[in-house]
Design an enzyme around this catalytic site. Structure first.
Site, PDB file in Angstrom:
ATOM      1  N   SER A 224       0.834  -1.202   0.000  1.00 50.76           N
ATOM      2  CA  SER A 224       0.000   0.000   0.000  1.00 50.76           C
ATOM      3  C   SER A 224       0.873   1.259   0.000  1.00 50.76           C
ATOM      4  O   SER A 224       0.538   2.253  -0.648  1.00 50.76           O
ATOM      5  CB  SER A 224      -0.971   0.011   1.173  1.00 50.76           C
ATOM      6  OG  SER A 224      -0.305   0.040   2.404  1.00 50.76           O
ATOM      7  N   ASP A 225       2.000   1.228   0.702  1.00 51.57           N
ATOM      8  CA  ASP A 225       2.950   2.344   0.654  1.00 51.57           C
ATOM      9  C   ASP A 225       3.511   2.510  -0.756  1.00 51.57           C
ATOM     10  O   ASP A 225       3.623   3.623  -1.275  1.00 51.57           O
ATOM     11  CB  ASP A 225       4.117   2.088   1.617  1.00 51.57           C
ATOM     12  CG  ASP A 225       3.761   2.396   3.059  1.00 51.57           C
ATOM     13  OD1 ASP A 225       3.234   3.490   3.320  1.00 51.57           O
ATOM     14  OD2 ASP A 225       4.020   1.549   3.927  1.00 51.57           O
ATOM     15  N   ILE A 226       3.893   1.386  -1.356  1.00 52.01           N
ATOM     16  CA  ILE A 226       4.550   1.423  -2.662  1.00 52.01           C
ATOM     17  C   ILE A 226       3.599   1.899  -3.750  1.00 52.01           C
ATOM     18  O   ILE A 226       3.937   2.762  -4.570  1.00 52.01           O
ATOM     19  CB  ILE A 226       5.133   0.040  -3.003  1.00 52.01           C
ATOM     20  CG1 ILE A 226       6.254  -0.311  -2.012  1.00 52.01           C
ATOM     21  CG2 ILE A 226       5.659   0.004  -4.432  1.00 52.01           C
ATOM     22  CD1 ILE A 226       6.692  -1.767  -2.058  1.00 52.01           C
TER      23      ILE A 226
END
Length: 262
Positions: free
Chosen positions: A163-165
């Site tokens: 989700s960060d990426i």
């Protein structure tokens, strides 16, 4: 030829999503200046290290210049505003309340650079009642439903901080669009909203047909055969067949044309 060699970017980021955006823009040729507090980015403290540099930190911070500025002091703010005055983009994944408290929010920096492009990554969006709630990768995975869709018997975390990426990739793309159009511009990038690109057809199935996605392990929810199989020598092979023509070819290769009836 670098795409962004005439663009200066200031990064007020920590951990993954903000810094990864900065790294992507640096790879496109931008001059990225990472502004860190006196105790540094949290990722600097994570082992292992090579020559005193955390590999965890290096994975999302290559290609940048780094400077320590104490934004809680008048002198620090003065230096920051000086950098803002001749920059094009600001990236941050700090919480909106902290940015406002430090006087480095969009409205504050706009006074020093009326053409600035300001990208704010949050868990839930700047205009959400949850704007200032913390949002680690696993929190977003849980709330988006992706965690519940992954695994076999029990929900399973993705192998990477997906989700960060994905948030960083989408933030980078919207920044490129903003650079093309020109500022000033405030870009609101909520991590939770970006995850709906990953739920893709499943969210359509749920909203339109009421089908709640089930955990399928390595299998595909709608296509067969599409999964991992263990071979006789103990290795693994992934078989992915998208249409009838591919299925016919698979049966022929396997010498199992009797399966064509399926």
């Amino acid at each position: 030829m670098p795409l962004l060699d005439d663009i200066r970017v200031l990064e007020l980021g920590t951990n993954i999503s903000g810094p990864l955006v900065g790294q992507i823009l640096a790879e496109y040729g931008a001059n990225v200046i990472k502004i860190e507090p006196p105790d540094g980015d949290d990722r600097r403290k994570v082992k292992p290290e090579i020559d005193g540099i955390s590999l965890y930190f290096a994975s999302v911070n290559k290609g940048k210049k780094s400077v320590v500025i104490n934004l809680k002091t008048e002198k620090g703010l003065e230096i920051f505003y000086r950098l803002v005055s001749n920059s094009h983009v600001i990236i941050t994944n700090y919480r909106p309340a902290a940015l406002k408290r430090l006087k480095v929010d969009y409205e504050s920096v706009l006074k020093y650079n009326p053409k600035i492009i300001y990208c704010s990554i949050t868990g839930f969006g700047n205009f959400s009642p949850m704007a200032n709630m913390p949002a680690y990768d696993t929190i977003i995975l849980s709330l988006s439903g992706l965690l519940d869709m992954t695994g076999e018997e029990n929900p399973v975390k993705f192998a990477t901080s997906i989700s960060d990426i994905t948030t960083a990739l989408l933030a980078a793309s919207v920044i490129l669009a903003a650079i093309h159009k020109g500022g000033p511009m405030f870009l609101d990038v909520p991590m939770l909203s970006t995850q709906f690109y990953l739920t893709l057809e499943d969210i359509y199935m749920m909203l339109n047909l009421g089908i709640i996605p089930k955990r399928m392990g390595s299998e595909h929810r709608y296509l067969v055969p599409w999964k991992v199989y263990k071979t006789k020598d103990g290795k693994y092979i992934y078989v992915a067949v998208f249409n009838d023509e591919q299925y016919k070819r698979l049966c022929k290769v396997l010498g199992r044309e009797d399966l064509l009836k399926f």
